[in-house]
Design a protein around this motif. Structure first.
Motif, short mmCIF file in Angstrom:
data_model
loop_
_atom_site.label_atom_id
_atom_site.label_comp_id
_atom_site.label_asym_id
_atom_site.label_seq_id
_atom_site.Cartn_x
_atom_site.Cartn_y
_atom_site.Cartn_z
N ARG A 23 0.84 -1.20 0.00
CA ARG A 23 0.00 0.00 0.00
C ARG A 23 0.87 1.24 0.00
O ARG A 23 2.00 1.23 0.46
N THR B 116 -3.92 4.17 -1.11
CA THR B 116 -4.24 3.15 -2.10
C THR B 116 -3.53 1.84 -1.75
O THR B 116 -2.40 1.86 -1.26
N MET B 117 -4.22 0.75 -1.99
CA MET B 117 -3.65 -0.57 -1.76
C MET B 117 -3.51 -1.27 -3.11
O MET B 117 -4.29 -1.00 -4.03
N CYS C 139 -11.56 -5.33 -2.68
CA CYS C 139 -10.79 -4.92 -1.51
C CYS C 139 -11.77 -4.65 -0.38
O CYS C 139 -12.93 -4.30 -0.61
#
Length: 122
Positions: A71, A77-78, A95
């Protein structure tokens, strides 16, 4: 209220690679465990990978050594880097988080995005 948006899915040949992204708004992902769950038709949701609030990582047995979760705390954001893809990896990838610090019962994480389709086929 967190809003999760996945992207990066598509059609890829066996042995290929994809990188999925999960962009978040409304919450700071770095504070929580966040994971990837995949849902194939007729099958129960499967926990693929998770990263904890302290950046500990876990992977499902079927993807160990092939997938990598990471991340970007600045971008909130991953990512899921998927290599050596197999037809059995075909699924919708979502997710998810439950706003806890640990990767526990990842397949039950309730706050989820809409998902992105990954299809592995020749």
């Amino acid at each position: 209220q967190v809003h999760l948006v996945e992207s990066g899915g598509g059609l890829v040949q066996p042995g290929g690679s994809l990188r999925l992204s999960c962009a978040a708004s409304g919450a700071t992902l770095a504070y929580y465990a966040v994971g990837w769950i995949r849902q194939a038709p007729g099958k129960k949701g499967e926990a693929v990978a998770c990263i904890s609030s302290r950046d500990g990582k876990m992977y499902g047995d079927s993807v160990k050594g092939r997938f990598t979760i990471s991340r970007d705390k600045v971008k909130n954001t991953m990512y899921l880097q998927m290599n050596s893809l197999k037809p059995e990896d075909t699924a919708v990838y979502l997710c998810a988080t439950d706003f806890g610090p640990e990767c526990y019962e990842v397949a039950d994480f309730a706050s989820r995005g809409q998902g992105t389709q990954v299809t592995v086929s020749s």
